[in-house]
Structure formats: C-alpha cells, structure tokens
Scaffold this motif. Structure first.
Motif, PDB file in Angstrom:
ATOM      1  N   PRO A   1       0.816  -1.211   0.000  1.00 57.25           N
ATOM      2  CA  PRO A   1       0.000   0.000   0.000  1.00 57.25           C
ATOM      3  C   PRO A   1       0.854   1.267   0.000  1.00 57.25           C
ATOM      4  CG  PRO A   1      -0.908  -1.601   1.522  1.00 57.25           C
ATOM      5  CD  PRO A   1       0.393  -2.165   1.051  1.00 57.25           C
ATOM      6  N   GLY A   2       0.636   2.144  -0.984  1.00 55.71           N
ATOM      7  CA  GLY A   2       1.377   3.386  -1.082  1.00 55.71           C
ATOM      8  C   GLY A   2       2.739   3.243  -1.744  1.00 55.71           C
ATOM      9  N   PHE A   3       3.131   2.009  -2.069  1.00 50.97           N
ATOM     10  CA  PHE A   3       4.457   1.737  -2.636  1.00 50.97           C
ATOM     11  C   PHE A   3       5.537   2.285  -1.698  1.00 50.97           C
ATOM     12  CE2 PHE A   3       1.800   2.354  -6.665  1.00 50.97           C
ATOM     13  CZ  PHE A   3       1.292   1.088  -6.568  1.00 50.97           C
ATOM     14  N   ILE A   4       6.495   3.057  -2.181  1.00 55.94           N
ATOM     15  CA  ILE A   4       7.538   3.572  -1.288  1.00 55.94           C
ATOM     16  C   ILE A   4       7.143   4.944  -0.741  1.00 55.94           C
ATOM     17  CG2 ILE A   4       9.966   4.204  -1.035  1.00 55.94           C
ATOM     18  CD1 ILE A   4      10.577   2.402  -3.440  1.00 55.94           C
ATOM     19  N   VAL A   5       6.976   5.910  -1.633  1.00 57.94           N
ATOM     20  CA  VAL A   5       6.808   7.305  -1.209  1.00 57.94           C
ATOM     21  C   VAL A   5       5.521   7.515  -0.434  1.00 57.94           C
ATOM     22  CG1 VAL A   5       6.534   9.679  -2.019  1.00 57.94           C
ATOM     23  CG2 VAL A   5       8.264   8.210  -3.056  1.00 57.94           C
TER      24      VAL A   5
ATOM     25  N   ALA B   1      13.060  -3.276   5.969  1.00 60.93           N
ATOM     26  CA  ALA B   1      13.086  -4.580   6.644  1.00 60.93           C
ATOM     27  C   ALA B   1      12.111  -5.561   6.012  1.00 60.93           C
ATOM     28  CB  ALA B   1      12.766  -4.399   8.128  1.00 60.93           C
ATOM     29  N   ARG B   2      10.983  -5.054   5.522  1.00 61.64           N
ATOM     30  CA  ARG B   2       9.976  -5.910   4.886  1.00 61.64           C
ATOM     31  C   ARG B   2      10.262  -6.131   3.397  1.00 61.64           C
ATOM     32  NH1 ARG B   2       5.050  -6.324   7.929  1.00 61.64           N
ATOM     33  NH2 ARG B   2       5.157  -5.124   9.859  1.00 61.64           N
ATOM     34  N   GLU B   3      11.399  -5.617   2.939  1.00 64.00           N
ATOM     35  CA  GLU B   3      11.840  -5.770   1.550  1.00 64.00           C
ATOM     36  C   GLU B   3      10.867  -5.144   0.562  1.00 64.00           C
ATOM     37  OE1 GLU B   3      12.851  -9.867   0.856  1.00 64.00           O
ATOM     38  OE2 GLU B   3      14.548  -9.795   2.242  1.00 64.00           O
ATOM     39  N   VAL B   4      10.219  -4.075   0.994  1.00 58.59           N
ATOM     40  CA  VAL B   4       9.436  -3.265   0.069  1.00 58.59           C
ATOM     41  C   VAL B   4      10.386  -2.613  -0.934  1.00 58.59           C
ATOM     42  CG1 VAL B   4       7.986  -1.198  -0.138  1.00 58.59           C
ATOM     43  CG2 VAL B   4       7.575  -2.851   1.703  1.00 58.59           C
ATOM     44  N   ALA B   5      11.543  -2.168  -0.433  1.00 58.78           N
ATOM     45  CA  ALA B   5      12.561  -1.537  -1.262  1.00 58.78           C
ATOM     46  C   ALA B   5      13.897  -1.675  -0.560  1.00 58.78           C
ATOM     47  CB  ALA B   5      12.231  -0.061  -1.488  1.00 58.78           C
ATOM     48  N   SER B   6      14.966  -1.529  -1.311  1.00 61.07           N
ATOM     49  CA  SER B   6      16.287  -1.479  -0.696  1.00 61.07           C
ATOM     50  C   SER B   6      16.451  -0.152   0.028  1.00 61.07           C
ATOM     51  CB  SER B   6      17.373  -1.604  -1.766  1.00 61.07           C
ATOM     52  OG  SER B   6      17.386  -0.449  -2.600  1.00 61.07           O
TER      53      SER B   6
ATOM     54  N   GLU C   1      18.841   1.957  -0.351  1.00 57.69           N
ATOM     55  CA  GLU C   1      19.230   2.940  -1.361  1.00 57.69           C
ATOM     56  C   GLU C   1      18.004   3.466  -2.093  1.00 57.69           C
ATOM     57  OE1 GLU C   1      21.399   5.371  -3.956  1.00 57.69           O
ATOM     58  OE2 GLU C   1      22.019   4.391  -2.078  1.00 57.69           O
ATOM     59  N   ASP C   2      17.107   2.574  -2.497  1.00 59.91           N
ATOM     60  CA  ASP C   2      15.912   3.006  -3.227  1.00 59.91           C
ATOM     61  C   ASP C   2      14.941   3.764  -2.328  1.00 59.91           C
ATOM     62  OD1 ASP C   2      16.839   2.043  -5.596  1.00 59.91           O
ATOM     63  OD2 ASP C   2      15.437   0.370  -5.757  1.00 59.91           O
ATOM     64  N   ALA C   3      14.811   3.350  -1.076  1.00 62.87           N
ATOM     65  CA  ALA C   3      13.916   4.053  -0.161  1.00 62.87           C
ATOM     66  C   ALA C   3      14.396   5.486   0.062  1.00 62.87           C
ATOM     67  CB  ALA C   3      13.826   3.313   1.170  1.00 62.87           C
ATOM     68  N   ASP C   4      15.682   5.655   0.327  1.00 67.72           N
ATOM     69  CA  ASP C   4      16.218   7.001   0.538  1.00 67.72           C
ATOM     70  C   ASP C   4      16.135   7.842  -0.729  1.00 67.72           C
ATOM     71  OD1 ASP C   4      16.770   7.151   3.230  1.00 67.72           O
ATOM     72  OD2 ASP C   4      18.858   6.532   3.063  1.00 67.72           O
ATOM     73  N   THR C   5      16.430   7.225  -1.874  1.00 68.53           N
ATOM     74  CA  THR C   5      16.354   7.949  -3.141  1.00 68.53           C
ATOM     75  C   THR C   5      14.926   8.384  -3.431  1.00 68.53           C
ATOM     76  OG1 THR C   5      18.247   6.769  -4.086  1.00 68.53           O
ATOM     77  CG2 THR C   5      16.702   7.757  -5.642  1.00 68.53           C
ATOM     78  N   ALA C   6      13.976   7.501  -3.186  1.00 69.79           N
ATOM     79  CA  ALA C   6      12.573   7.811  -3.461  1.00 69.79           C
ATOM     80  C   ALA C   6      12.088   9.000  -2.641  1.00 69.79           C
ATOM     81  CB  ALA C   6      11.700   6.590  -3.184  1.00 69.79           C
ATOM     82  N   MET C   7      12.465   9.049  -1.370  1.00 71.41           N
ATOM     83  CA  MET C   7      11.992  10.143  -0.527  1.00 71.41           C
ATOM     84  C   MET C   7      12.689  11.462  -0.871  1.00 71.41           C
ATOM     85  SD  MET C   7       9.762   8.383   0.825  1.00 71.41           S
ATOM     86  CE  MET C   7       8.984   9.665   1.797  1.00 71.41           C
ATOM     87  N   ARG C   8      13.931  11.386  -1.297  1.00 70.59           N
ATOM     88  CA  ARG C   8      14.638  12.601  -1.706  1.00 70.59           C
ATOM     89  C   ARG C   8      14.037  13.171  -2.990  1.00 70.59           C
ATOM     90  NH1 ARG C   8      17.776  16.362  -0.288  1.00 70.59           N
ATOM     91  NH2 ARG C   8      19.506  16.088  -1.713  1.00 70.59           N
TER      92      ARG C   8
END
Length: 533
Positions: A218-222, A463-468, A470-477
């Motif tokens: 739900p909501g993907f990453i961002v 932790a739930r492997e929704v994203a790495s 690196e990808d989680a931080d990149t997505a929010m930036r």
C-alpha cells in the motif's frame, strides 16, 4: 504526490477483435529484459495531466507514441497540446529539433495500439475500470508487450489479477509533473516476472528518469513512508498545539522541509491527499500508524479542497493573506552558556553561539544539554516533555536536519520553568540568527516526532523488503524533496535516538501509533534499547 485527474473512464466495449495469430499458442509469458528499443512504439491510455506528461517523456526519448482516451476527441486535443509544449522546448534549446509531431499519434480505438511494445495506463483511480481496460488490451497487443499502470494507490497485483498473463504487468508510477520530476517507482505485483520489472526499470532509466524498485505494498515507497509528514502535523493541530501556519513554519524553517504539510496538501488537493491516506490506512487493515485525520476529513466534507477551491487550510481568494506563525519577541541573550555532554546533531549550535559572541564552556556529562547563565537547562528533545525532567527551569528544543541552516527553532518549557529562563533561551537562539517559536510542552514537539515517524516507516519498509535502503532514501529525496536521505541521516544521528523519541511518545500515547517497528529495532543493540530511560 501524484493522482489521477478526472480522466474519462475507458469504454469496456466496441473494440475490434484482434487477429488470432497475434497470440501465439504456448508463447512464453515473459518480456525480454533491457530497455525498450527506441523504435518500439509506446502507448499511453488516458490523456489527463499524468497521461500527457508520460507521453511527452516517451516522445522526447525517441519513441513513436500513441495516445488513446475514451472521450471522443480528447486524444487529438492532448496530442496538439503536447506538440505545442515540445515545440517550445525545442525553441528554448531544451530538446534537439526532431520529428516529434509525426511520432505523436492519437488513436480512435484501442485496436490501433496492437503493435506497441509498452502500454501505460493513466486513467481514473477505479479498480474495475483499470481491470476492464487491461482485459481488453490483453486481447489486442502481442504477448511480448509490457503492460503498465501509473496507479498511485491501487494494488498492482489486484489490477493484474484477472489477466491470463499477469507476468508482463508492472506498475510504472510517475510523479507529477512527469516531464520534470525524475522519480519513477517500478512496482512488481505478486505475479510480475522479474524480466518485465527489469525491462520497465531500464526503460524508465533510458528515458532519463531515476527508477526505484518497489514491492506491491500500500502506497508503494513514497506514499507509504510519507504519511507521517501529514498525519503528525494534523494530529498536532487537532491537539491544539499550534495553528497550521506555525506548524508549517517550524517544519519548514526548523526541520528543513521545502514546504509545510498544510500548504503542501492545499497544493495537492485535500480530497486527493485524504483519499491516499485513507486508502493506505484501509489497505494496512487500519494500522494506527496510518490513521487519517478527522480535521482533514471535515475540511474535505466542507468542500475546502485547497488552492483549486480557493479555500483549504489557508485562503486563496483575491487579497487573501497567509497567517503569520507564532514568533517570540526579541529577548536578551546570555553572555555565557555551558555545554554538557555531546549535543550530537545539535553540536553546530556551539559554533553559532561562539560566532554570536557568547562565551561557551564545556562539561563532561552523560546527558547532553545547554546550561544557561541563569541556571536554565535546555535539552534537545528525546520525546519526553520538559515537565518530565525533575527540577525547575527545564526547556527542550526541537530537532533539525541542519541546525546551522535552520532559521527558526521551536522551544517548549516545563510547568516549573520561570519566565527568565524562557526569555534567556529565546535570546540565545535569536542571537544565533534564528526566529523562536514556543509551543506547548507536548511529547516529541513538532519536528522530532515527524522525523522519528518517517525514519521508523522507512526502516520498516526496508526490513519488509518493500525496497532497498538505497531506493527508499532515493525515493523520498526525489519523490517528495526531503532535505536528507532519511536512513542515512538516522544512521549518523543514531537510530537509538530515534527509537527513544518513539518509545517516549508511545508512553504518552499507548495506541500503537508510535511504538518503534521491528525494522527500526533491528538496527539497534537490544541491550541499549532496554536501558533507555
């Protein structure tokens, strides 16, 4: 931050049958990895803001682009508008001259998309409408055509659930405006083949975008991680901690966020933001970490949708003025302070005080705080209110990603704190060139509770492997323009510090909303967490 914008639903009938030999018996349900060749035609279904933006991106990347919309004449109108935009970009030197108009083709029916290698849907956020569209497309395009949805809130898995070949179905979530914002979330549904996701990823990258990989959550990453940025602000407003203008100013000028949540949701549209929040909350089986705001719901019910309606949290009519945030009057600064312990991320305040001509002494201490000349003690918030400290003249100050760059600081004073200590604390920060806002003595203040919750959900997603990471931080930036990479910042500032704020918030609000997730706790020494006060 993206949403569909009222695009007419795609018709569920009237499409010519495709020749039987286009679906080869026994053909592998896979899409070849690697980016689509630029000679491969691409189609965009839905010609609202997002559809036009995505089509423009594909066109600029060199593809032949087909546009389809169920509303008669709308595809032609969209093609003309995109051509005008492209011409302007060529005139300004932002794009090389080319045959753009010749490669942009409005389609009268879905059957005209038969030769496309990628079809991206950007229609209304209605599950049955999207499912109907892809059921039709599956009988039109070849088996090696990649099918993609730009949904921002629906399940990629569920949209593809009725397809006979769901392996070639993927989420390609662009952010609005698509031609300008670099982020694309590449979402793998439960049945998505890795080759299909890899092709989508490499294609987005070839189009000049920054793709990130996401599981179908739900909501993907961002939109998953970002919920507390709005939710905590609205909760603070509901608790009458501060008015919208003040909360926005603190998060913007102290926290370092580009926009405050009240002004940002007015820009997005209160109905859109509230719908995404409610969708994520319901998809997580009403997890208290994602609980929507009653105040925002009332705003939507009243028709105050933000800038588009002329009234949201703020007014946008002719002559409307934005309310000023609560700001303390000038006060005298102390001529000397003593810094106890390691201020951690707030250590930049030492240099700022010295540059302001304030004498700074130092004392070794396990507890980090600033001792004022008059005896007041000023602590970086750990989630506890100032009143929880024993003794008199205790104050807490809010977090900032960058104390040197911050132009405002939020302070809170305990019930036994005198006016002299309050004024001296305000004067200290004012001498450093910062505006000062006093808020009621609430757990977690404004910025700290917001940052802690954002970090917690980011750690949980990784932790739930929704994203790495690196990808989680990149997505929010890139997706919401946060001033730092959340998890990198937390690692430097200390995940234990973040967990401390959340645990103390949970003590005052034991609903499950603030309890640290296993994802965050997994980054912390269990013994250190146990020994937190």
């Amino acid at each position: 931050m993206t949403a569909e914008d009222g695009v007419a639903p795609v018709a569920a009938d009237g499409v010519a049958a495709v020749a039987a030999d286009r679906i080869a018996p026994g053909a592998a349900d896979r899409v070849a990895p690697g980016a689509l060749d630029r000679t491969t035609p691409v189609a965009v279904v839905g010609t609202g803001t997002m559809g036009r933006g995505i089509a423009q991106v594909a066109l600029a990347a060199g593809h032949q682009v087909w546009l389809y919309d169920a509303a008669e004449g709308r595809a032609k109108t969209a093609a003309d508008a995109i051509a005008v935009r492209i011409d302007r970009m060529v005139e300004k030197g932002k794009l090389p001259a080319g045959d753009y108009a010749a490669r942009l083709l409005p389609a009268a029916s879905l059957s005209e998309l038969a030769d496309c290698g990628l079809v991206i849907e950007a229609i209304a956020e209605q599950l049955h409408v999207k499912q109907g569209l892809f059921a039709e497309l599956e009988n039109i395009v070849s088996v090696d055509c990649l099918l993609a949805t730009n949904t921002s809130s629906l399940s990629v898995t569920e949209i593809a659930g009725s397809l006979s070949r769901p392996g070639r179905f993927v989420g390609l979530h662009f952010f609005n405006p698509a031609p300008l914002l670099p982020l694309v979330e590449v979402v793998s549904g439960f049945a998505t083949d890795e080759a299909a996701a890899a092709c989508a990823y490499e294609t987005a990258k070839a189009w000049g975008k920054t793709p990130v990989r996401s599981a179908d959550t739900p909501g993907f990453i961002v939109n998953r991680i970002a919920r507390p940025f709005y939710a905590e602000a609205f909760r603070l407003y509901e608790e009458r901690v501060a008015d919208p203008a003040t909360i926005d100013a603190v998060l913007r000028e102290c926290g370092g966020f580009k926009m405050g949540p009240f002004e940002l949701t007015d820009l997005i549209g209160q109905d859109v933001n509230e719908a995404v929040t409610r969708s994520v909350w319901q998809a997580f089986f009403q997890d208290p970490k994602f609980t929507p705001s009653l105040a925002q719901q009332r705003l939507v019910q009243s028709g105050r949708l933000g800038q588009k309606s002329g009234q949201g949290w703020f007014s946008y009519g002719e002559g409307a003025q934005r309310p000023e945030p609560a700001t303390e009057p000038p006060a005298d600064a102390p001529d000397r302070i003593t810094v106890h312990g390691d201020l951690g991320p707030a250590k930049a305040l030492v240099k700022l005080a010295q540059e302001a001509g304030i004498e700074v002494g130092f004392e070794d201490d396990a507890e980090p705080y600033i001792e004022l000349r008059g005896g007041g003690q000023l602590f970086p918030t750990d989630g506890l209110p100032a009143g929880a400290y024993e003794g008199e003249d205790f104050l807490v100050f809010d977090w900032s990603f960058d104390y040197a760059a911050a132009t405002r600081i939020a302070l809170a004073a305990g019930p036994r704190t005198g006016q002299k200590a309050r004024a001296e604390a305000a004067g200290l920060f004012q001498a450093m060139g910062k505006k000062v806002t006093y808020i009621p003595d609430v757990p977690g203040m404004i910025v700290a509770r917001t940052i802690a919750m954002l970090v917690d959900l980011a750690a949980d997603a990784v932790a739930r492997e929704v994203a790495s990471q690196e990808d989680a931080d990149t997505a929010m930036r890139l997706g919401v323009n946060y001033p730092v990479r959340l998890l990198d910042w937390a690692a430097e500032a200390g995940e234990l510090t973040v967990a401390c704020v959340l645990r103390n918030l949970h003590e005052y609000h034991p609903t499950g909303r603030y309890g640290p997730t296993p994802g965050l706790l997994g980054r912390i020494d269990p013994l250190e967490y146990r020994d937190l006060r």
